[in-house]
Scaffold this motif. Sequence first.
Motif, PDB file in Angstrom:
ATOM      1  N   GLN A   1      78.596  66.872  31.104  1.00  0.00           N
ATOM      2  CA  GLN A   1      79.519  65.974  31.797  1.00  0.00           C
ATOM      3  C   GLN A   1      79.579  66.287  33.284  1.00  0.00           C
ATOM      4  O   GLN A   1      79.675  65.382  34.113  1.00  0.00           O
ATOM      5  CB  GLN A   1      80.921  66.079  31.183  1.00  0.00           C
ATOM      6  CG  GLN A   1      81.018  65.386  29.834  1.00  0.00           C
ATOM      7  CD  GLN A   1      82.382  65.552  29.203  1.00  0.00           C
ATOM      8  OE1 GLN A   1      83.382  65.756  29.892  1.00  0.00           O
ATOM      9  NE2 GLN A   1      82.438  65.475  27.894  1.00  0.00           N
ATOM     10  N   GLY A   2      79.515  67.560  33.593  1.00  0.00           N
ATOM     11  CA  GLY A   2      79.485  67.945  35.005  1.00  0.00           C
ATOM     12  C   GLY A   2      78.246  67.415  35.689  1.00  0.00           C
ATOM     13  O   GLY A   2      78.304  66.927  36.822  1.00  0.00           O
ATOM     14  N   ILE A   3      77.125  67.491  34.999  1.00  0.00           N
ATOM     15  CA  ILE A   3      75.859  66.996  35.547  1.00  0.00           C
ATOM     16  C   ILE A   3      75.947  65.495  35.821  1.00  0.00           C
ATOM     17  O   ILE A   3      75.575  65.016  36.890  1.00  0.00           O
ATOM     18  CB  ILE A   3      74.703  67.317  34.569  1.00  0.00           C
ATOM     19  CG1 ILE A   3      74.388  68.814  34.609  1.00  0.00           C
ATOM     20  CG2 ILE A   3      73.462  66.493  34.890  1.00  0.00           C
ATOM     21  CD1 ILE A   3      73.471  69.297  33.491  1.00  0.00           C
TER      22      ILE A   3
ATOM     23  N   ALA B   1      78.678  63.783  36.201  1.00  0.00           N
ATOM     24  CA  ALA B   1      79.669  63.550  37.252  1.00  0.00           C
ATOM     25  C   ALA B   1      79.015  63.715  38.618  1.00  0.00           C
ATOM     26  O   ALA B   1      79.249  62.925  39.537  1.00  0.00           O
ATOM     27  CB  ALA B   1      80.842  64.511  37.099  1.00  0.00           C
TER      28      ALA B   1
END
Lengths: 165, 165
Positions: free
Chosen positions: A20-22, A24
């Motif tokens: 999810q960070g990627i 984002a």
Amino acid sequence: MAEGQSGESLLFLTDEQLRQGIEAMFFAYRGFTADPDRILATMAYGRAHHRAIHFIARSPGTTVNNLLNILGVTKQSLNRVLRTLIEDGLVESRQGTTDRRERHLHLTEAGAALERKLSDAQRARMRAAYRAAGPEAVAGFRQVLEAMMDPEMRRKYHAIREAET
Amino acid sequence: MAEGQSGESLLFLTDEQLRQGIEAMFFAYRGFTADPDRILATMAYGRAHHRAIHFIARSPGTTVNNLLNILGVTKQSLNRVLRTLIEDGLVESRQGTTDRRERHLHLTEAGAALERKLSDAQRARMRAAYRAAGPEAVAGFRQVLEAMMDPEMRRKYHAIREAET
DNA sequence: AGAATATGTCAGCCTTGTTGACATTCCAAG
DNA sequence: CTTGGAATGTCAACAAGGCTGACATATTCT
């Protein structure tokens, strides 16, 4: 979710969280560049010109070599961009005084005007995001970004501020 | 979040603070893409292939049109990438059953292997950054990134998670 | 004098984005 | 059942902006 295992202190390191960070980063970077891109598209310029203008504005009098290191492109690539900016009267290239091999780069009045226009657009989005997220989130944002950089990039990132008077 | 007019609550919104955030995004994004880029460079692939592979892995069976919306490129651009991935046996394109105009995209075993390789590299950096910054910083990081997205991008960003399962 | 440095430039290649035009296949509405 | 429109694919041409390699020119350092 529910990656139970041990306490929640590691929850933010699950593959799903990282993924999810990627994503984002991917989507946010699109937003990050969207406003300047729209402005640049109306002229004959692109993101590469923006980057050059940004860092010349940030470190007036910087040399070509220095800019090369910061941007991480080849001199041929940078030169193509710089040439058009100089021809169009946005950037001025002054021969060095102590070392006359060096060229020191400055924005002209017109260059500074464009820089302001691009910068205002980009800062407006940044400001809105910062405001929406709050000061503590911003601190975390900055910490993670810095940790994500390559060490040499982190050095350069800090060097820019230190170089400033 | 305490929009306190004067005082230090606004300090993080100075132009200088915003500018640092902008530069942090620039340098961090370079790090963010560096590891997959290195892997891709050894093959005949680029960042565009990585993006396609990532989102096909994330949403198996997604249609070409859906992928187009997420990636924000033209179908011609995406098609060129997809064609090579299909030819190389990394992606499988299956005609839809209910609507046979649609093509549903899946990774083959080889495609999944490459996805894992790229993803592992990128997640490793993300994990290190998250670990160095700590859980609270990560929460802030995510908040700011999300606030920076265009609204439609934010929708898509969330839609990917919801579509799962 | 000769090596090294800073810059510029030419030529050619690649990836990845763009437009525009057009074919095919298929669903759905008349 | 025909036809309009949607989803997809494909061809061609072009541009930005990366890259490498080779080479030229000043200038400075040793």
